[in-house]
Design a protein around this motif. Structure first.
Motif, PDB file in Angstrom:
ATOM      1  N   ASP A  26       0.819  -1.227   0.000  1.00 60.15           N
ATOM      2  CA  ASP A  26       0.000   0.000   0.000  1.00 60.15           C
ATOM      3  C   ASP A  26       0.846   1.268   0.000  1.00 60.15           C
ATOM      4  OD1 ASP A  26      -2.342  -1.444  -0.063  1.00 60.15           O
ATOM      5  OD2 ASP A  26      -2.722  -1.307   2.086  1.00 60.15           O
ATOM      6  N   GLY A  27       1.914   1.289  -0.785  1.00 59.37           N
ATOM      7  CA  GLY A  27       2.756   2.473  -0.901  1.00 59.37           C
ATOM      8  C   GLY A  27       3.782   2.624   0.208  1.00 59.37           C
ATOM      9  N   ILE A  28       3.782   1.730   1.176  1.00 57.35           N
ATOM     10  CA  ILE A  28       4.773   1.777   2.253  1.00 57.35           C
ATOM     11  C   ILE A  28       5.878   0.788   1.915  1.00 57.35           C
ATOM     12  CG2 ILE A  28       5.217   1.367   4.699  1.00 57.35           C
ATOM     13  CD1 ILE A  28       2.229   2.029   5.176  1.00 57.35           C
ATOM     14  N   GLU A  29       7.093   1.294   1.809  1.00 53.52           N
ATOM     15  CA  GLU A  29       8.242   0.453   1.487  1.00 53.52           C
ATOM     16  C   GLU A  29       9.162   0.405   2.692  1.00 53.52           C
ATOM     17  OE1 GLU A  29      12.074   0.685  -1.453  1.00 53.52           O
ATOM     18  OE2 GLU A  29      10.127   1.250  -2.285  1.00 53.52           O
ATOM     19  N   GLY A  30       9.610  -0.792   3.020  1.00 54.31           N
ATOM     20  CA  GLY A  30      10.514  -0.923   4.149  1.00 54.31           C
ATOM     21  C   GLY A  30      11.151  -2.291   4.217  1.00 54.31           C
ATOM     22  N   LYS A  31      12.175  -2.383   5.038  1.00 56.34           N
ATOM     23  CA  LYS A  31      12.893  -3.631   5.261  1.00 56.34           C
ATOM     24  C   LYS A  31      12.306  -4.306   6.492  1.00 56.34           C
ATOM     25  CE  LYS A  31      17.596  -5.331   5.797  1.00 56.34           C
ATOM     26  NZ  LYS A  31      19.010  -4.924   5.827  1.00 56.34           N
ATOM     27  N   ILE A  32      11.999  -5.594   6.390  1.00 52.88           N
ATOM     28  CA  ILE A  32      11.467  -6.333   7.529  1.00 52.88           C
ATOM     29  C   ILE A  32      12.589  -6.505   8.545  1.00 52.88           C
ATOM     30  CG2 ILE A  32      10.425  -8.484   8.337  1.00 52.88           C
ATOM     31  CD1 ILE A  32       9.300  -8.861   5.478  1.00 52.88           C
ATOM     32  N   ILE A  33      12.381  -5.963   9.742  1.00 51.22           N
ATOM     33  CA  ILE A  33      13.401  -6.089  10.786  1.00 51.22           C
ATOM     34  C   ILE A  33      12.970  -7.038  11.900  1.00 51.22           C
ATOM     35  CG2 ILE A  33      14.503  -3.881  10.318  1.00 51.22           C
ATOM     36  CD1 ILE A  33      12.984  -2.727  12.738  1.00 51.22           C
ATOM     37  N   GLU A  34      11.666  -7.370  11.930  1.00 55.36           N
ATOM     38  CA  GLU A  34      11.180  -8.300  12.948  1.00 55.36           C
ATOM     39  C   GLU A  34       9.855  -8.903  12.504  1.00 55.36           C
ATOM     40  OE1 GLU A  34       9.849  -8.123  17.629  1.00 55.36           O
ATOM     41  OE2 GLU A  34      11.195  -6.576  16.862  1.00 55.36           O
ATOM     42  N   LEU A  35       9.680 -10.189  12.768  1.00 53.06           N
ATOM     43  CA  LEU A  35       8.423 -10.891  12.521  1.00 53.06           C
ATOM     44  C   LEU A  35       8.011 -11.586  13.806  1.00 53.06           C
ATOM     45  CD1 LEU A  35       9.157 -12.651   9.112  1.00 53.06           C
ATOM     46  CD2 LEU A  35       7.364 -10.977   9.505  1.00 53.06           C
ATOM     47  N   ASP A  36       6.728 -11.479  14.168  1.00 54.30           N
ATOM     48  CA  ASP A  36       6.228 -12.259  15.292  1.00 54.30           C
ATOM     49  C   ASP A  36       4.931 -12.930  14.867  1.00 54.30           C
ATOM     50  OD1 ASP A  36       4.151 -10.372  15.652  1.00 54.30           O
ATOM     51  OD2 ASP A  36       5.300  -9.242  17.111  1.00 54.30           O
ATOM     52  N   THR A  37       4.153 -13.429  15.792  1.00 53.93           N
ATOM     53  CA  THR A  37       2.959 -14.190  15.420  1.00 53.93           C
ATOM     54  C   THR A  37       1.817 -13.347  14.879  1.00 53.93           C
ATOM     55  OG1 THR A  37       2.181 -14.118  17.699  1.00 53.93           O
ATOM     56  CG2 THR A  37       3.415 -16.066  17.041  1.00 53.93           C
ATOM     57  N   THR A  38       1.848 -12.042  15.070  1.00 57.27           N
ATOM     58  CA  THR A  38       0.740 -11.206  14.599  1.00 57.27           C
ATOM     59  C   THR A  38       1.140 -10.057  13.689  1.00 57.27           C
ATOM     60  OG1 THR A  38       0.824  -9.819  16.569  1.00 57.27           O
ATOM     61  CG2 THR A  38      -0.668 -11.711  16.639  1.00 57.27           C
ATOM     62  N   SER A  39       2.438  -9.718  13.617  1.00 56.16           N
ATOM     63  CA  SER A  39       2.822  -8.537  12.846  1.00 56.16           C
ATOM     64  C   SER A  39       4.249  -8.625  12.308  1.00 56.16           C
ATOM     65  CB  SER A  39       2.693  -7.279  13.710  1.00 56.16           C
ATOM     66  OG  SER A  39       3.578  -7.350  14.806  1.00 56.16           O
ATOM     67  N   ALA A  40       4.502  -7.764  11.353  1.00 59.52           N
ATOM     68  CA  ALA A  40       5.852  -7.566  10.829  1.00 59.52           C
ATOM     69  C   ALA A  40       6.216  -6.111  11.111  1.00 59.52           C
ATOM     70  CB  ALA A  40       5.892  -7.825   9.329  1.00 59.52           C
ATOM     71  N   ILE A  41       7.440  -5.885  11.544  1.00 56.35           N
ATOM     72  CA  ILE A  41       7.902  -4.517  11.774  1.00 56.35           C
ATOM     73  C   ILE A  41       8.856  -4.163  10.643  1.00 56.35           C
ATOM     74  CG2 ILE A  41       9.130  -2.949  13.319  1.00 56.35           C
ATOM     75  CD1 ILE A  41       8.151  -4.704  15.641  1.00 56.35           C
ATOM     76  N   LEU A  42       8.545  -3.067   9.962  1.00 60.01           N
ATOM     77  CA  LEU A  42       9.343  -2.598   8.832  1.00 60.01           C
ATOM     78  C   LEU A  42      10.122  -1.361   9.231  1.00 60.01           C
ATOM     79  CD1 LEU A  42       6.627  -2.679   6.003  1.00 60.01           C
ATOM     80  CD2 LEU A  42       8.094  -4.539   6.762  1.00 60.01           C
ATOM     81  N   GLN A  43      11.374  -1.284   8.782  1.00 60.57           N
ATOM     82  CA  GLN A  43      12.155  -0.048   8.918  1.00 60.57           C
ATOM     83  C   GLN A  43      11.963   0.700   7.612  1.00 60.57           C
ATOM     84  OE1 GLN A  43      14.232   0.851  11.723  1.00 60.57           O
ATOM     85  NE2 GLN A  43      14.000   2.803  10.697  1.00 60.57           N
ATOM     86  N   SER A  44      11.291   1.828   7.675  1.00 57.88           N
ATOM     87  CA  SER A  44      10.990   2.627   6.496  1.00 57.88           C
ATOM     88  C   SER A  44      11.600   4.008   6.696  1.00 57.88           C
ATOM     89  CB  SER A  44       9.475   2.727   6.313  1.00 57.88           C
ATOM     90  OG  SER A  44       9.161   3.483   5.174  1.00 57.88           O
ATOM     91  N   GLY A  45      12.783   4.213   6.129  1.00 58.35           N
ATOM     92  CA  GLY A  45      13.484   5.474   6.344  1.00 58.35           C
ATOM     93  C   GLY A  45      13.880   5.592   7.799  1.00 58.35           C
ATOM     94  N   ASP A  46      13.470   6.685   8.433  1.00 56.73           N
ATOM     95  CA  ASP A  46      13.824   6.899   9.839  1.00 56.73           C
ATOM     96  C   ASP A  46      12.704   6.490  10.800  1.00 56.73           C
ATOM     97  OD1 ASP A  46      12.088   8.895   9.115  1.00 56.73           O
ATOM     98  OD2 ASP A  46      13.169  10.504  10.122  1.00 56.73           O
ATOM     99  N   LYS A  47      11.689   5.784  10.289  1.00 59.83           N
ATOM    100  CA  LYS A  47      10.585   5.355  11.155  1.00 59.83           C
ATOM    101  C   LYS A  47      10.378   3.847  11.048  1.00 59.83           C
ATOM    102  CE  LYS A  47       7.261   6.492   7.599  1.00 59.83           C
ATOM    103  NZ  LYS A  47       6.154   7.303   7.187  1.00 59.83           N
ATOM    104  N   LYS A  48       9.692   3.296  12.038  1.00 62.32           N
ATOM    105  CA  LYS A  48       9.324   1.887  12.049  1.00 62.32           C
ATOM    106  C   LYS A  48       7.816   1.796  11.848  1.00 62.32           C
ATOM    107  CE  LYS A  48      13.092   0.413  14.968  1.00 62.32           C
ATOM    108  NZ  LYS A  48      13.497  -0.135  16.268  1.00 62.32           N
ATOM    109  N   VAL A  49       7.394   0.830  11.042  1.00 59.67           N
ATOM    110  CA  VAL A  49       5.980   0.634  10.749  1.00 59.67           C
ATOM    111  C   VAL A  49       5.600  -0.776  11.182  1.00 59.67           C
ATOM    112  CG1 VAL A  49       4.234   0.571   8.927  1.00 59.67           C
ATOM    113  CG2 VAL A  49       6.137   2.190   8.764  1.00 59.67           C
ATOM    114  N   VAL A  50       4.537  -0.894  11.983  1.00 62.46           N
ATOM    115  CA  VAL A  50       4.027  -2.196  12.388  1.00 62.46           C
ATOM    116  C   VAL A  50       2.918  -2.570  11.401  1.00 62.46           C
ATOM    117  CG1 VAL A  50       2.906  -3.522  14.206  1.00 62.46           C
ATOM    118  CG2 VAL A  50       4.570  -1.746  14.802  1.00 62.46           C
TER     119      VAL A  50
END
Length: 64
Positions: A26-50
Motif C-alpha cells: 500500500d505504498g509503504i516500502e521498508g525492510k522487515i526487521i522483525e516478525l512475530d505471530t501477529t505482525s511484521a515490523i518494517l524499517q521505512s526510512g527513519d521510522k518503524k511501521v508495524v
C-alpha cells in the motif's frame, strides 16, 4: 476477531516473508526487521511501521 485474522495471516505467510527482505505494501516500502505471530515490523526510512500479518495475507505485497 482481528487477533485471530493476524494469527491466520502468520500461518498463510509463513515462509513467504523473512527478516531482511524489503517489501512494499500500500505504498509503504521498508525492510522487515522483525516478525512475530501477529505482525511484521518494517524499517521505512527513519521510522518503524508495524504491519499486521493479516494485511500481508490479504493485500498485494511487492518483494523488492
Amino acid at each position: 476477531k482481528d487477533l485471530m485474522a493476524n494469527m491466520l495471516g502468520s500461518f498463510y505467510s509463513k515462509g513467504k516473508f523473512m527478516v531482511g527482505q524489503t517489501i512494499r505494501v500500500d505504498g509503504i516500502e521498508g525492510k522487515i526487521i522483525e516478525l512475530d505471530t501477529t505482525s511484521a515490523i518494517l524499517q521505512s526510512g527513519d521510522k518503524k511501521v508495524v504491519m499486521p500479518l493479516a494485511k500481508l495475507a490479504n493485500t498485494t505485497v511487492e518483494i523488492l
